[in-house]
Design a protein around this motif. Structure first.
Motif, PDB file in Angstrom:
ATOM      1  N   UNK A   1      48.932   8.712  13.929  1.00 42.68           N
ATOM      2  CA  UNK A   1      49.287   9.565  12.792  1.00 42.68           C
ATOM      3  C   UNK A   1      48.599  10.926  12.838  1.00 42.68           C
ATOM      4  N   UNK A   2      48.076  11.283  14.000  1.00 47.97           N
ATOM      5  CA  UNK A   2      47.484  12.622  14.195  1.00 47.97           C
ATOM      6  C   UNK A   2      48.233  13.299  15.343  1.00 47.97           C
ATOM      7  N   UNK A   3      49.425  13.828  15.090  1.00 50.30           N
ATOM      8  CA  UNK A   3      50.295  14.310  16.174  1.00 50.30           C
ATOM      9  C   UNK A   3      49.744  15.490  16.964  1.00 50.30           C
ATOM     10  N   UNK A   4      48.783  16.246  16.406  1.00 48.70           N
ATOM     11  CA  UNK A   4      48.239  17.406  17.109  1.00 48.70           C
ATOM     12  C   UNK A   4      46.893  17.113  17.762  1.00 48.70           C
ATOM     13  N   UNK A   5      46.459  15.864  17.765  1.00 47.37           N
ATOM     14  CA  UNK A   5      45.130  15.500  18.246  1.00 47.37           C
ATOM     15  C   UNK A   5      44.920  15.940  19.699  1.00 47.37           C
ATOM     16  N   UNK A   6      43.818  16.671  19.924  1.00 48.86           N
ATOM     17  CA  UNK A   6      43.486  17.173  21.258  1.00 48.86           C
ATOM     18  C   UNK A   6      42.213  16.560  21.818  1.00 48.86           C
ATOM     19  N   UNK A   7      41.289  16.154  20.935  1.00 47.61           N
ATOM     20  CA  UNK A   7      40.015  15.589  21.384  1.00 47.61           C
ATOM     21  C   UNK A   7      39.745  14.295  20.625  1.00 47.61           C
ATOM     22  N   UNK A   8      39.452  13.213  21.379  1.00 45.35           N
ATOM     23  CA  UNK A   8      39.208  11.912  20.773  1.00 45.35           C
ATOM     24  C   UNK A   8      37.943  11.310  21.356  1.00 45.35           C
ATOM     25  N   UNK A   9      37.029  10.879  20.467  1.00 46.36           N
ATOM     26  CA  UNK A   9      35.789  10.234  20.888  1.00 46.36           C
ATOM     27  C   UNK A   9      35.597   8.964  20.078  1.00 46.36           C
TER      28      UNK A   9
ATOM     29  N   UNK B   1      50.106   8.908   5.428  1.00 50.36           N
ATOM     30  CA  UNK B   1      51.157   9.430   6.307  1.00 50.36           C
ATOM     31  C   UNK B   1      50.595  10.074   7.564  1.00 50.36           C
ATOM     32  N   UNK B   2      49.324  10.477   7.515  1.00 49.16           N
ATOM     33  CA  UNK B   2      48.719  11.076   8.699  1.00 49.16           C
ATOM     34  C   UNK B   2      47.973  12.358   8.404  1.00 49.16           C
ATOM     35  N   UNK B   3      47.114  12.744   9.353  1.00 50.21           N
ATOM     36  CA  UNK B   3      46.444  14.045   9.321  1.00 50.21           C
ATOM     37  C   UNK B   3      47.246  14.966  10.242  1.00 50.21           C
ATOM     38  N   UNK B   4      48.146  15.713   9.675  1.00 51.05           N
ATOM     39  CA  UNK B   4      49.099  16.485  10.467  1.00 51.05           C
ATOM     40  C   UNK B   4      48.487  17.703  11.159  1.00 51.05           C
ATOM     41  N   UNK B   5      47.261  18.092  10.745  1.00 50.56           N
ATOM     42  CA  UNK B   5      46.608  19.256  11.346  1.00 50.56           C
ATOM     43  C   UNK B   5      45.404  18.876  12.208  1.00 50.56           C
ATOM     44  N   UNK B   6      45.044  17.589  12.237  1.00 47.45           N
ATOM     45  CA  UNK B   6      43.810  17.164  12.900  1.00 47.45           C
ATOM     46  C   UNK B   6      43.902  17.350  14.416  1.00 47.45           C
TER      47      UNK B   6
ATOM     48  N   UNK C   1      41.186  19.600  10.342  1.00 46.57           N
ATOM     49  CA  UNK C   1      41.387  19.852  11.770  1.00 46.57           C
ATOM     50  C   UNK C   1      40.339  19.132  12.607  1.00 46.57           C
ATOM     51  N   UNK C   2      39.216  18.778  11.978  1.00 44.79           N
ATOM     52  CA  UNK C   2      38.128  18.087  12.680  1.00 44.79           C
ATOM     53  C   UNK C   2      37.527  17.029  11.768  1.00 44.79           C
ATOM     54  N   UNK C   3      37.393  15.809  12.278  1.00 44.35           N
ATOM     55  CA  UNK C   3      36.819  14.719  11.497  1.00 44.35           C
ATOM     56  C   UNK C   3      35.844  13.939  12.367  1.00 44.35           C
TER      57      UNK C   3
ATOM     58  N   UNK D   1      39.574  21.045  -2.247  1.00 45.67           N
ATOM     59  CA  UNK D   1      39.106  22.408  -1.971  1.00 45.67           C
ATOM     60  C   UNK D   1      39.361  22.844  -0.536  1.00 45.67           C
ATOM     61  N   UNK D   2      40.452  22.357   0.039  1.00 52.25           N
ATOM     62  CA  UNK D   2      40.922  22.879   1.325  1.00 52.25           C
ATOM     63  C   UNK D   2      40.048  22.556   2.515  1.00 52.25           C
ATOM     64  N   UNK D   3      39.327  21.419   2.515  1.00 51.99           N
ATOM     65  CA  UNK D   3      38.430  21.092   3.615  1.00 51.99           C
ATOM     66  C   UNK D   3      39.181  20.995   4.940  1.00 51.99           C
ATOM     67  N   UNK D   4      38.594  21.613   5.987  1.00 50.02           N
ATOM     68  CA  UNK D   4      39.199  21.597   7.316  1.00 50.02           C
ATOM     69  C   UNK D   4      38.348  20.836   8.332  1.00 50.02           C
ATOM     70  N   UNK D   5      37.023  20.916   8.177  1.00 56.82           N
ATOM     71  CA  UNK D   5      36.118  20.205   9.086  1.00 56.82           C
ATOM     72  C   UNK D   5      35.170  19.352   8.269  1.00 56.82           C
ATOM     73  N   UNK D   6      35.170  18.059   8.533  1.00 54.41           N
ATOM     74  CA  UNK D   6      34.314  17.125   7.806  1.00 54.41           C
ATOM     75  C   UNK D   6      33.506  16.305   8.805  1.00 54.41           C
ATOM     76  N   UNK D   7      32.177  16.394   8.692  1.00 53.80           N
ATOM     77  CA  UNK D   7      31.268  15.665   9.575  1.00 53.80           C
ATOM     78  C   UNK D   7      30.285  14.898   8.711  1.00 53.80           C
ATOM     79  N   UNK D   8      30.262  13.571   8.868  1.00 56.96           N
ATOM     80  CA  UNK D   8      29.363  12.713   8.082  1.00 56.96           C
ATOM     81  C   UNK D   8      28.487  11.907   9.035  1.00 56.96           C
ATOM     82  N   UNK D   9      27.217  12.316   9.158  1.00 54.71           N
ATOM     83  CA  UNK D   9      26.248  11.617  10.011  1.00 54.71           C
ATOM     84  C   UNK D   9      25.043  11.243   9.154  1.00 54.71           C
TER      85      UNK D   9
END
Length: 421
Positions: A181-189, A155-160, A139-141, A111-119
């Motif tokens: 495998x996340x070529x667009x990654x801008x923020x990493x924690x 193969x990777x998260x090409x939009x993350x 785009x956000x995980x 269903x086209x998920x773009x942001x997934x947060x599991x806490x």
């Protein structure tokens, strides 16, 4: 006779506007709008953002009852939902690992998920299902307290663009493979990792946050990094590994980040950078670095002092410097080598943009005093230098205060503030 209640203007608004209103409500209230009228029965079912926090079900002291209610509520919401889901977030302290998580993520992957947060709450770690890796639009995980294995077919998260892993059980190779495998990654924690040696290749990375027991860290391809925050926990094994290392950690970690704007180093970071620093030439400039914050610096270790000196003299636009000393300096310290300051400090190095200095946990030790005098003597636009001393050594604190009153200041308006709680 006219309608006493007046026209129903809200119900006649375009669906897109109604959705933007419903998204602002807690998910429980958004779903409850279905009882307002027949028009509203399914208006909530197409909202694209679903956030399930501790308030999504009625409060109860019985944790098991609450957990069952949360699972039932999330499953029902997804079953009745229509259209794409762009954001799905669980931040619920009562929910633990359960089989339904696999079904939810499988549903989201379709269903086209773009942001997934599991806490999830404290308890058994849950295993992330392989269907997660079919979420090609992510785009956000953000994952917390779970087990994560990369499928061979991934193969990777090409939009993350944003990745946050907190207390995640994952192999070092899988961490590096995921980042790669996340070529667009801008923020990493990455937080609460144990005994990890990590090489980060992320050409678009801008923000990096690391916390845990790291044996080694190499920033191999991170030219766009602008902000780094790192806390390194020390174990006996890691300390022994540091002592045996012959590489220059400063170069490995900060040798390829020319666009850095803010650097925050917490526990043992300065110690890590000091390994091998006296064996190589460091022709590295940080023209954009404006804020440096380093904690638990051992001023009895001249290699750690070298780390600070190289950072500040290689940052021509540095405006704010925060340093806290180490409370672990032994009571009986050998006579310090104060010739170090003449040998290592270039006479022409000036901190032309430095305006604010904050020094805390200062014990009045000789190298701390010399470092403070160095800053006062080479900062022509300095406005304030505040010092928070250690409370346990009043004699050294008084000595430091006397020395600073006598020393030369490059800035005529520099104010020295001695803060004593």
């Amino acid at each position: 006779m006219g309608d006493v209640m007046g026209p129903d203007l809200i119900s006649d608004l375009p669906q897109s506007i109604i959705e933007s209103i419903l998204v602002q409500l807690p998910i429980r209230d958004a779903v409850r709008t279905s009882i307002l009228s027949s028009k509203w029965r399914y208006k909530w079912s197409s909202i694209t953002q679903l956030v399930f926090d501790d308030k999504c079900v009625p409060f109860s002291n019985d944790r098991e009852v609450v957990e069952k209610s949360v699972v039932k509520f999330i499953t029902r919401v997804l079953f009745l939902h229509q259209g794409p889901i762009h954001k799905f977030q669980i931040a619920n302290s009562k929910l633990q690992s359960c089989p339904e998580i696999d079904q939810w993520i499988l549903f989201l992957s379709r269903n086209g998920i773009k942001e997934l947060v599991m806490e999830l709450g404290e308890g058994e770690f849950f295993r992330i299902p392989s269907s997660l890796f079919n979420c090609g639009k992510l785009t956000r995980l953000e994952l917390s307290r779970c087990e994560l294995d990369l499928p061979h077919s991934f193969k990777g998260f090409m939009c993350l663009r944003s990745l946050n892993l907190h207390q995640v059980l994952i192999s070092p190779d899988a961490v590096e493979g995921l980042i790669l495998r996340c070529p667009l990654l801008e923020s990493l924690s990455l937080s609460y990792f144990d005994n990890l040696a990590l090489t980060i290749c992320a050409p678009n990375l801008k923000c990096l946050y690391l916390e845990g027991e790291f044996k080694d860290i190499c920033l191999e391809d991170t030219p766009l990094l602008v902000e780094i925050s790192i806390a390194m926990y020390m174990t006996d094994d890691i300390a022994e590994h540091f002592e045996q290392s012959s590489n220059c950690n400063f170069v490995k970690f900060l040798g390829g980040v020319p666009n850095l704007e803010r650097l925050v180093g917490l526990i043992y970071f300065t110690k890590y950078l000091s390994i091998g620093i006296d064996s190589v030439h460091l022709p590295i400039m940080y023209n954009n670095l404006e804020t440096i914050e380093l904690h638990q610096v051992n001023f009895e270790d001249t290699k750690e002092i070298l780390v600070i000196l190289h950072l500040i003299t290689s940052s021509p636009n540095l405006k704010e410097l925060q340093i806290s000393g180490s409370s672990n300096i032994p009571v009986a310290v050998d006579t310090p080598d104060l010739d170090f300051w003449e040998k290592e400090c270039l006479s022409d190095s000036t901190l032309n943009k430095l305006k604010i200095v904050k020094l805390s946990e200062m014990g009045g030790w000789p190298h701390e005093i010399e470092f403070t005098k160095y800053l006062l003597g080479r900062s022509p636009v300095l406005e304030t230098l505040s010092i928070i001393p250690c409370v346990f050594d009043m004699e050294n604190n008084l000595k430091m205060l006397i020395e600073l009153v006598k020393c030369r200041r490059a800035s005529t308006r520099a104010e020295v503030i001695f803060i004593h709680d």
